[in-house]
Scaffold this motif. Structure first.
Motif, short mmCIF file in Angstrom:
data_model
loop_
_atom_site.label_atom_id
_atom_site.label_comp_id
_atom_site.label_asym_id
_atom_site.label_seq_id
_atom_site.Cartn_x
_atom_site.Cartn_y
_atom_site.Cartn_z
N GLN A 183 0.83 -1.20 0.00
CA GLN A 183 0.00 0.00 0.00
C GLN A 183 0.87 1.26 0.00
O GLN A 183 0.53 2.26 -0.65
CB GLN A 183 -0.93 0.02 1.22
CG GLN A 183 -1.95 1.16 1.20
CD GLN A 183 -2.91 1.08 0.03
OE1 GLN A 183 -3.58 0.07 -0.17
NE2 GLN A 183 -2.97 2.15 -0.78
N THR A 184 1.98 1.22 0.69
CA THR A 184 2.92 2.34 0.66
C THR A 184 3.42 2.59 -0.76
O THR A 184 3.54 3.73 -1.22
CB THR A 184 4.10 2.09 1.60
OG1 THR A 184 3.63 1.91 2.93
CG2 THR A 184 5.08 3.25 1.58
N LEU A 185 3.71 1.50 -1.48
CA LEU A 185 4.14 1.62 -2.87
C LEU A 185 3.02 2.21 -3.73
O LEU A 185 3.27 3.10 -4.56
CB LEU A 185 4.57 0.25 -3.40
CG LEU A 185 4.83 0.14 -4.91
CD1 LEU A 185 5.84 1.17 -5.38
CD2 LEU A 185 5.27 -1.29 -5.27
N ILE A 186 1.79 1.73 -3.54
CA ILE A 186 0.66 2.26 -4.31
C ILE A 186 0.51 3.76 -4.05
O ILE A 186 0.33 4.56 -4.99
CB ILE A 186 -0.63 1.51 -3.93
CG1 ILE A 186 -0.56 0.06 -4.42
CG2 ILE A 186 -1.87 2.21 -4.54
CD1 ILE A 186 -1.69 -0.82 -3.92
N ASN A 187 0.59 4.15 -2.78
CA ASN A 187 0.45 5.57 -2.43
C ASN A 187 1.56 6.40 -3.05
O ASN A 187 1.32 7.50 -3.56
CB ASN A 187 0.46 5.75 -0.91
CG ASN A 187 -0.72 5.10 -0.22
OD1 ASN A 187 -1.71 4.77 -0.86
ND2 ASN A 187 -0.63 4.89 1.07
N ALA A 188 2.78 5.88 -3.00
CA ALA A 188 3.92 6.63 -3.55
C ALA A 188 3.80 6.82 -5.05
O ALA A 188 4.14 7.87 -5.60
CB ALA A 188 5.22 5.90 -3.21
N LEU B 255 -6.83 -2.55 -6.55
CA LEU B 255 -6.56 -2.02 -7.89
C LEU B 255 -7.04 -3.02 -8.94
O LEU B 255 -6.92 -4.23 -8.77
CB LEU B 255 -5.07 -1.75 -8.08
CG LEU B 255 -4.46 -0.62 -7.25
CD1 LEU B 255 -2.99 -0.45 -7.60
CD2 LEU B 255 -5.20 0.69 -7.46
N ALA B 256 -7.59 -2.51 -10.03
CA ALA B 256 -8.11 -3.38 -11.08
C ALA B 256 -6.96 -4.02 -11.86
O ALA B 256 -5.94 -3.37 -12.14
CB ALA B 256 -8.99 -2.57 -12.03
N SER B 257 -7.12 -5.27 -12.23
CA SER B 257 -6.09 -5.96 -13.00
C SER B 257 -5.87 -5.31 -14.36
O SER B 257 -4.79 -5.40 -14.94
CB SER B 257 -6.46 -7.43 -13.18
OG SER B 257 -7.70 -7.56 -13.87
#
Length: 294
Positions: free
Chosen positions: A55-60, A95-97
């Motif tokens: 989730q940290t990666l997604i946010n970044a 997140l959608a594929s």
């Protein structure tokens, strides 16, 4: 009198209008400006990737706001499986594929449409496996250039395990010259032993080691820093990552530690094959700690 004055004015006018433009003297250049990348690096030490870390990666990366991600599984001996689980870690968090694409480039085969897609991605994720396998495909290729263009334009480049090792300009290959049979133990600190290859070069001041504390790789990193005192050594443990922003500001995320080793005095001595050095600096960073890569 008036005629003479008019002639003087005309002479002055033509002399200045026909003057050659001033040419800079040889050797002078415009002041250089540091070209800081707009993108980010998310470098994971391998092992399990807890949802909070992903989730940290997604946010970044800003993937929830839009754009698409690309998975590069060329490190893996089973690239399709590796890409599947890489995408799954994102879809498990909502997140959608359809936001992800996977490109298993092969050496000498770089379709232009895929390169264009890579260049404009919001997130590029490099899976684990063998970093040498990855660089054999990517080095001196359009993929290498596209990754750099994406990073400088604002994309987040992420990688785990082998995908972490390739971030460095000087890359630990995993091979030992003096002890070619791989054991993973790294029992010695010897000269001309740890093999260094060419990485992606997204980090020019540091060499990344991964699975660090869990696999007890301190001897390897000490050897690397003694051999390359111009570089800091960064050992990232499993389930742990550093987020690099603005090209030089790193923050630790995840569950464990990051080891930072420097050799600022740069004085390395060799006795037979044994390496020695004084003045090494060791720091152990915890989640939330920061590091300046300059």
């Amino acid at each position: 009198m008036r005629l003479t004055l008019s002639l003087l004015i005309l002479s002055f006018f033509f002399a200045h209008c026909t003057q050659e433009p001033e040419v800079p003297q040889s050797g002078t250049t415009a002041p250089s400006v540091t070209d800081r990348p707009k993108g980010k690096l998310f470098i994971i030490g391998g092992g399990k990737r807890p949802p909070a870390l992903v989730q940290t990666l997604i946010n970044a990366s800003g993937m929830e706001e839009g754009g698409y991600g690309i998975i590069l599984p060329m490190s893996s001996g089973e690239p399709d499986t590796s890409a599947f689980y890489a995408i799954k870690q994102f879809t498990d968090l909502g997140l959608a594929s359809s936001k992800f694409r996977s490109y298993n480039f092969r050496k000498g085969s770089y379709p232009q449409a895929a390169i264009d897609s890579l260049r404009n991605a919001r997130l590029i994720y490099i899976t684990g496996g063998d970093q040498n396998r990855f660089m054999d495909v990517v080095a001196n290729s359009p993929v290498y250039d596209a990754i750099h263009e994406a990073y400088h334009s604002g994309a987040t480049i992420a990688g785990t395990s082998a995908g972490a090792a390739v971030m460095s300009e000087k890359m630990i290959t995993g091979n030992e010259r003096r002890h070619p049979e791989y054991t993973g133990n790294f029992r010695t600190i010897e000269s001309n032993n740890i093999e260094i290859g060419e990485g992606l070069g997204l980090l020019s001041t540091a060499i990344i080691d991964q699975h660090f504390i869990w696999r007890m790789r301190m001897n390897r990193l000490i050897t690397v820093v003694l051999d390359h005192p111009d570089q800091m050594g960064i050992g990232i443990d499993e389930s742990t990552a550093i987020l690099v922003e603005n090209g030089n500001a790193a923050t630790v995320y995840g569950g464990y530690q990051v080891i930072v080793l420097r050799h600022p005095e740069g004085q390395t001595v060799t006795q037979d094959s044994l390496l020695g050095g004084r003045g090494l600096e060791l720091n152990i960073l915890l989640p939330g700690d920061s590091l300046n890569l300059d």
